[in-house]
Enzyme design. Structure first.
Site, mmCIF file in Angstrom:
data_model
loop_
_atom_site.group_PDB
_atom_site.id
_atom_site.type_symbol
_atom_site.label_atom_id
_atom_site.label_comp_id
_atom_site.label_asym_id
_atom_site.label_seq_id
_atom_site.Cartn_x
_atom_site.Cartn_y
_atom_site.Cartn_z
ATOM 1 N N HIS A 63 45.072 43.111 34.084
ATOM 2 C CA HIS A 63 43.909 42.248 33.845
ATOM 3 C C HIS A 63 43.479 41.602 35.158
ATOM 4 O O HIS A 63 43.944 40.526 35.529
ATOM 5 C CB HIS A 63 44.266 41.178 32.815
ATOM 6 C CG HIS A 63 43.093 40.394 32.323
ATOM 7 N ND1 HIS A 63 42.966 39.964 31.026
ATOM 8 C CD2 HIS A 63 41.980 39.943 32.946
ATOM 9 C CE1 HIS A 63 41.838 39.285 30.881
ATOM 10 N NE2 HIS A 63 41.224 39.255 32.058
ATOM 11 N N LEU A 66 37.772 42.777 39.832
ATOM 12 C CA LEU A 66 37.527 43.234 41.199
ATOM 13 C C LEU A 66 36.097 42.978 41.648
ATOM 14 O O LEU A 66 35.767 43.182 42.815
ATOM 15 C CB LEU A 66 37.887 44.717 41.331
ATOM 16 C CG LEU A 66 39.364 45.056 41.112
ATOM 17 C CD1 LEU A 66 39.603 46.545 41.282
ATOM 18 C CD2 LEU A 66 40.265 44.248 42.026
ATOM 19 N N ASN A 97 33.207 42.955 33.593
ATOM 20 C CA ASN A 97 32.108 41.992 33.745
ATOM 21 C C ASN A 97 31.583 41.996 35.183
ATOM 22 O O ASN A 97 31.687 41.032 35.917
ATOM 23 C CB ASN A 97 32.531 40.592 33.295
ATOM 24 C CG ASN A 97 33.787 40.088 33.978
ATOM 25 O OD1 ASN A 97 34.615 40.858 34.453
ATOM 26 N ND2 ASN A 97 33.942 38.771 34.009
ATOM 27 N N HIS A 234 45.061 37.162 27.885
ATOM 28 C CA HIS A 234 45.439 35.835 28.411
ATOM 29 C C HIS A 234 45.700 34.787 27.320
ATOM 30 O O HIS A 234 45.016 33.762 27.238
ATOM 31 C CB HIS A 234 44.425 35.325 29.425
ATOM 32 C CG HIS A 234 42.977 35.563 29.099
ATOM 33 N ND1 HIS A 234 42.392 35.261 27.886
ATOM 34 C CD2 HIS A 234 41.974 36.057 29.876
ATOM 35 C CE1 HIS A 234 41.110 35.576 27.915
ATOM 36 N NE2 HIS A 234 40.829 36.051 29.098
ATOM 37 N N ASP A 309 44.868 37.823 35.450
ATOM 38 C CA ASP A 309 43.466 37.446 35.257
ATOM 39 C C ASP A 309 42.855 37.019 36.603
ATOM 40 O O ASP A 309 42.093 36.050 36.681
ATOM 41 C CB ASP A 309 43.320 36.329 34.219
ATOM 42 C CG ASP A 309 41.866 36.128 33.754
ATOM 43 O OD1 ASP A 309 41.023 36.996 34.052
ATOM 44 O OD2 ASP A 309 41.586 35.099 33.124
ATOM 45 N N HIS A 313 36.266 33.778 43.238
ATOM 46 C CA HIS A 313 34.930 33.200 43.409
ATOM 47 C C HIS A 313 34.775 32.772 44.859
ATOM 48 O O HIS A 313 35.739 32.343 45.507
ATOM 49 C CB HIS A 313 34.733 31.984 42.500
ATOM 50 C CG HIS A 313 34.719 32.298 41.043
ATOM 51 N ND1 HIS A 313 33.717 33.016 40.433
ATOM 52 C CD2 HIS A 313 35.608 31.996 40.056
ATOM 53 C CE1 HIS A 313 33.981 33.136 39.138
ATOM 54 N NE2 HIS A 313 35.121 32.531 38.887
ATOM 55 N N PHE A 327 34.606 29.198 35.926
ATOM 56 C CA PHE A 327 35.999 29.289 35.521
ATOM 57 C C PHE A 327 36.705 30.374 36.341
ATOM 58 O O PHE A 327 36.104 31.374 36.700
ATOM 59 C CB PHE A 327 36.102 29.656 34.038
ATOM 60 C CG PHE A 327 35.598 28.597 33.089
ATOM 61 C CD1 PHE A 327 36.431 27.569 32.682
ATOM 62 C CD2 PHE A 327 34.302 28.648 32.584
ATOM 63 C CE1 PHE A 327 35.988 26.606 31.781
ATOM 64 C CE2 PHE A 327 33.846 27.691 31.685
ATOM 65 C CZ PHE A 327 34.685 26.662 31.291
ATOM 66 N N GLY A 328 37.980 30.179 36.607
ATOM 67 C CA GLY A 328 38.781 31.257 37.159
ATOM 68 C C GLY A 328 39.427 30.966 38.491
ATOM 69 O O GLY A 328 38.904 30.208 39.307
#
Length: 428
Positions: A63, A66, A97, A234, A309, A313, A327-328
């Protein structure tokens, strides 16, 4: 390229059985040619000293994001696989995504082509729905024929139950799992972090665990009805773990994964960090009780796989107020060190169990062959230690992005190198 290599002095680990053996591996043309103690190479064969380290089949992160095509300012296939190699991974599965999303066969093939020369195998996960819009089923058979190993609209749930039912029915014919981002968005339309005591105190809109649990419960019943394989992405809640545990007790085709950051941090990190946007992720950091349940789920086998996950960014995207930030976080380079600190050192998992969750489990979920440390097998392996204490710093970052809350954090256990597709990549 390093087609020939002598890996000397390591302890070979079989994650299936937990058995270990002190032995060398001689690799010729990317294939394991000999295995045994004190192998003597020809003069032209380079030697990698694995003394004091374990050698296991190559790890897989099932997960990751890229970002290519479309968001190359965050990450590219080249930089993402570079981070994966540094983190000890010889294979990753990438989420769809992107822009365009991985919803047609040509995009699947584009990703595979871009990754062909990297030392890390990249397996695309394609969309469940066209454009990831959640309205119309994508051409799942064509996507699988192009190389997709699973289907997901990750980043968004498959919220339409009828669409999910049809996807699961098709998946039984294709032998590919449906990986769902387990969330009912209507239960947290403006949520920024876990809904609980901390969010109430600091005044941020919450994301209740209920939002995940309701979707997991729905998909468990759809798996029971269709026979299709549901994989819980997740997982983050205690109730979610219990729902998966009960599904497995019913022998339903339900599997689950968990991220190291969800067992390393709680929602208190948001307040403690002063609203650091690197503590903002989706699903959010949950309560201490949820963390304990996740660890228990790993210990008893309810949760099958460990994954990151990895969600890079650009710096400017995270350098905003908490409510405006995406998020992330990144996770490839810190995964093993967090697993060692939070799971192996406290005794939640043994080294072999942790490696199994990074090698055997993800590949079996995705229907991929598990690498073997046997003569005649393609050499795909990870060299690592499980006890070295080190501090994660800027110099260790290989991703294009640096959105991680773990810079300056002490970790336990470190990847030293990978060998895959005829290439040796050192992390030490």
């Amino acid at each position: 390229m390093t087609p020939d290599l002598l890996l000397r002095g390591g302890t070979l680990l079989d994650p299936e059985t937990g058995a270990t053996e002190a032995a060398d591996l001689l690799i010729r043309d990317g294939t394991i040619a000999e295995r045994g103690p004190a192998l003597a190479p020809d003069d032209d064969v380079p030697v990698y000293d694995a003394s004091g380290a374990h050698v296991s089949p190559g790890w897989m992160d099932m997960h990751v994001h890229l970002r290519e095509p479309g968001f190359e300012h965050k990450e590219t296939i080249a930089t993402g696989t570079r981070a994966a190699a540094a983190g000890g991974f010889t294979a990753v599965a990438c989420m769809p995504n992107t822009e365009p999303p991985i919803h047609t066969r040509d995009v699947v093939e584009f990703v595979r082509e871009r990754a062909a020369d990297t030392p890390v195998d990249v397996h695309p996960i394609a969309c469940v729905s066209k454009e990831r819009a959640g309205a119309e089923l994508a051409e799942l058979a064509d996507l699988a024929a192009g190389g997709a190993v699973a289907f997901s609209d990750d980043g968004a749930p498959v919220h339409h139950a009828g669409l999910m039912r049809r996807a699961l029915e098709y998946s039984t014919m294709l032998d590919c799992p449906i990986i769902n981002h387990m969330e009912v968005p209507a239960l947290n339309p403006d949520g920024q972090m876990h809904e609980g005591e901390v969010s109430a105190r600091i005044g941020l809109d919450g994301i209740p665990g209920l939002a995940d649990d309701v979707m997991i419960a729905r998909d468990v019943e759809l798996a029971a009805f269709t026979g299709g394989h549901v994989h819980v992405a997740h997982i983050s809640t205690a109730r979610g773990v219990e729902l998966v545990r009960r599904a497995k007790a019913r022998d339903l085709p339900v599997t689950a994964e968990v991220c190291p950051h969800h067992v390393a941090l709680t929602d208190a990190a948001v307040e403690r960090s002063g609203f650091d946007t690197h503590t903002k992720m989706h699903p959010p950091l949950r309560s201490a009780a949820d963390v304990e349940a996740l660890k228990a789920g790993l210990a008893d086998g309810t949760i099958d796989a460990l994954c990151t996950d990895h969600a890079p960014h650009a710096a400017y995207e995270k350098q905003v107020e908490f409510t405006a930030a995406p998020f992330g976080i990144t996770g490839l380079e810190t995964a093993w060190g967090l697993i060692g600190r939070e799971l192996i050192e406290p005794g939640v998992l043994s080294v072999a169990e942790a490696v199994r969750a990074l090698t055997v489990a993800p590949r079996r979920i995705l229907g991929l062959d598990v690498p073997a440390l046997e003569v005649g097998a393609p050499a795909a392996l990870t060299v690592f230690d499980a006890s070295h204490r080190w501090t994660f710093a800027e110099e260790h970052v290989r991703s294009k992005s640096r959105n991680t809350p773990f810079l300056g954090t002490e970790l336990v256990g470190r990847p030293r190198a990978i060998y895959n597709d005829g290439q040796l990549v050192r992390s030490d």
